[in-house]
Enzyme design. Structure first.
Site, PDB file in Angstrom:
ATOM      1  N   ASN A 140       4.539   2.172   3.664  1.00  0.00           N
ATOM      2  CA  ASN A 140       4.351   0.807   3.155  1.00  0.00           C
ATOM      3  C   ASN A 140       5.635   0.386   2.414  1.00  0.00           C
ATOM      4  O   ASN A 140       5.617   0.010   1.250  1.00  0.00           O
ATOM      5  CB  ASN A 140       3.123   0.713   2.238  1.00  0.00           C
ATOM      6  CG  ASN A 140       2.722  -0.732   2.004  1.00  0.00           C
ATOM      7  OD1 ASN A 140       2.604  -1.186   0.879  1.00  0.00           O
ATOM      8  ND2 ASN A 140       2.563  -1.484   3.071  1.00  0.00           N
TER       9      ASN A 140
ATOM     10  N   GLY B  78      12.764  -1.494  -2.400  1.00  0.00           N
ATOM     11  CA  GLY B  78      13.101  -0.339  -3.238  1.00  0.00           C
ATOM     12  C   GLY B  78      13.337   0.903  -2.383  1.00  0.00           C
ATOM     13  O   GLY B  78      14.327   1.632  -2.566  1.00  0.00           O
ATOM     14  N   HIS B  79      12.445   1.152  -1.434  1.00  0.00           N
ATOM     15  CA  HIS B  79      12.634   2.305  -0.528  1.00  0.00           C
ATOM     16  C   HIS B  79      13.928   2.136   0.278  1.00  0.00           C
ATOM     17  O   HIS B  79      14.669   3.090   0.488  1.00  0.00           O
ATOM     18  CB  HIS B  79      11.475   2.413   0.466  1.00  0.00           C
ATOM     19  CG  HIS B  79      10.149   2.695  -0.148  1.00  0.00           C
ATOM     20  ND1 HIS B  79       9.143   1.766  -0.211  1.00  0.00           N
ATOM     21  CD2 HIS B  79       9.646   3.823  -0.718  1.00  0.00           C
ATOM     22  CE1 HIS B  79       8.076   2.300  -0.786  1.00  0.00           C
ATOM     23  NE2 HIS B  79       8.353   3.540  -1.106  1.00  0.00           N
TER      24      HIS B  79
ATOM     25  N   GLN C 164       8.111  11.264 -12.443  1.00  0.00           N
ATOM     26  CA  GLN C 164       8.189  12.008 -11.175  1.00  0.00           C
ATOM     27  C   GLN C 164       9.585  12.615 -10.999  1.00  0.00           C
ATOM     28  O   GLN C 164       9.731  13.775 -10.593  1.00  0.00           O
ATOM     29  CB  GLN C 164       7.853  11.074 -10.006  1.00  0.00           C
ATOM     30  CG  GLN C 164       8.121  11.683  -8.637  1.00  0.00           C
ATOM     31  CD  GLN C 164       7.552  10.863  -7.513  1.00  0.00           C
ATOM     32  OE1 GLN C 164       6.368  10.920  -7.249  1.00  0.00           O
ATOM     33  NE2 GLN C 164       8.400  10.107  -6.814  1.00  0.00           N
TER      34      GLN C 164
ATOM     35  N   MET D 218       5.778   7.533   0.907  1.00  0.00           N
ATOM     36  CA  MET D 218       4.402   7.482   1.399  1.00  0.00           C
ATOM     37  C   MET D 218       4.208   6.237   2.258  1.00  0.00           C
ATOM     38  O   MET D 218       3.069   5.824   2.518  1.00  0.00           O
ATOM     39  CB  MET D 218       3.411   7.499   0.235  1.00  0.00           C
ATOM     40  CG  MET D 218       3.497   8.806  -0.557  1.00  0.00           C
ATOM     41  SD  MET D 218       1.973   9.235  -1.416  1.00  0.00           S
ATOM     42  CE  MET D 218       1.780   7.834  -2.477  1.00  0.00           C
TER      43      MET D 218
HETATM   44  O1  PAF Z   1       7.101   8.637  -4.744  1.00  0.00           O
HETATM   45  C1  PAF Z   1       6.403   8.840  -3.719  1.00  0.00           C
HETATM   46  O2  PAF Z   1       6.296   7.984  -2.828  1.00  0.00           O
HETATM   47  C2  PAF Z   1       5.672  10.158  -3.562  1.00  0.00           C
HETATM   48  O3  PAF Z   1       5.219  10.626  -4.793  1.00  0.00           O
HETATM   49  C3  PAF Z   1       6.512  11.228  -2.836  1.00  0.00           C
HETATM   50  C4  PAF Z   1       7.746  11.619  -3.638  1.00  0.00           C
HETATM   51  C5  PAF Z   1       6.925  10.722  -1.458  1.00  0.00           C
HETATM   52  C6  PAF Z   1       5.658  12.497  -2.637  1.00  0.00           C
HETATM   53  O4  PAF Z   1       4.526  12.241  -1.897  1.00  0.00           O
END
Ligand code: PAF
Length: 286
Positions: free
Chosen positions: A32, A36-37, A155, A30
């Site tokens: 920002n 970690g990303h 998740q 999402m």
């Molecule tokens: O973890 C996230 O950033 C969100 O839940 C995802 C998996 C991109 C779905 O919008």
């Protein structure tokens, strides 16, 4: 790295990569972005030939509209970070591209049981929004592998079950939680913390580690969690939940279980922080 905003352009680029014999790795986000990303992109880069990431603040997964409005949108900075990390293609659709018939008429993917309780209990509809948008993104990108952070433990459980139940031809790969030096799990929501709150924030992970040590020492989960909730509140948080579950199934931990996940969510000022710790006890819990 190229940035595309429409599903048609995305499909055509991914198709060309596949025809060229490349495997496709996908990192949905999402935006920002933080380290970690980027660890997800790095892992995708190691395992796949063509790396796609998405930045889409998905309205369907926000039960609180003010939370959606204030969610940070930083596309130029995200593009620079993704490019530097070796991402090949960024897909950044707008809401109309993702929900052309409106959100109210969108078919919903609901994953039973694992999406209930924990964050699903505190944020009604949240996981329906996540599983629906991830299904759409998977159908748009058609990745061989998709990469998710272990910080969002529930998740990941929801997405794994969805992929399994619906026979989606994608391998779900998880990557360990990236942490600051003081133990705080990196999160876009950490940006909501004041300097004073940021100094208190590692208290959540510290509390999870204390719970693990007490379970290891043979204390029962009920009293451990009750005391831990009190401690976490004394540390300046407002506890949403602290729970001990089976790390395999996310079901309530039963006596004798050894492989556990301790999950916590707590408010600190305007931020709701989540974290988890997987432990394997020498003896099963009592
Ligand atoms: O973890 C996230 O950033 C969100 O839940 C995802 C998996 C991109 C779905 O919008």
């Amino acid at each position: 790295m190229i940035t595309l905003h429409t599903i048609a352009e995305l499909r055509s680029q991914v198709k060309a990569a596949r025809i060229a014999g490349k495997t496709i790795g996908f990192v949905p986000t999402m935006g920002n972005l933080h380290a970690g990303h980027i660890s997800l992109i790095t892992r995708a880069r190691e395992e796949c030939d063509f790396v796609v990431s998405s930045v889409f603040v998905n309205p369907l997964q926000f039960n609180d509209k003010s939370d959606l409005q204030r969610y940070p949108r930083t596309l130029p900075e995200d593009q620079a970070q993704l490019d530097a990390a070796g991402c090949d293609l960024l897909f950044a659709p707008d809401v109309d591209e993702m929900y052309p018939n409106g959100q109210d008429e969108q078919s919903i993917v609901h994953v039973p049981v694992v999406s209930e309780g924990l964050c699903g209990g505190s944020r009604p509809g949240h996981f329906d929004g996540v599983s629906t948008v991830v299904t759409k993104l998977f159908n748009q990108v058609l990745p061989d592998k998709a990469f998710f952070g272990e910080k969002d433990f529930q998740q990941v459980a929801v997405i794994r079950k969805m992929v399994d139940d619906l026979c989606m031809p994608v391998e779900v790969v998880t990557v360990p939680t990236a942490r600051a030096e003081d133990g705080l799990a990196l999160s876009s929501r950490n940006g909501y913390l004041t300097a004073e709150e940021r100094a208190l924030a590692p208290g959540l992970f510290q509390t999870l580690r204390e719970i693990a040590a007490e379970l290891e020492a043979g204390s029962g989960p009920d009293s451990v969690l009750e005391n831990a909730t009190e401690r976490l509140n004394q540390r300046g948080f407002r506890t949403d939940y602290l729970e001990v579950r089976s790390a395999e199934s996310l079901a309530e931990a039963a006596s004798g279980d050894r492989r556990l996940v301790i999950l916590g969510a707590a408010f600190l000022g305007n931020a709701r922080l989540i974290d988890n710790l997987v432990v394997t006890l020498n003896r099963g819990i009592v």
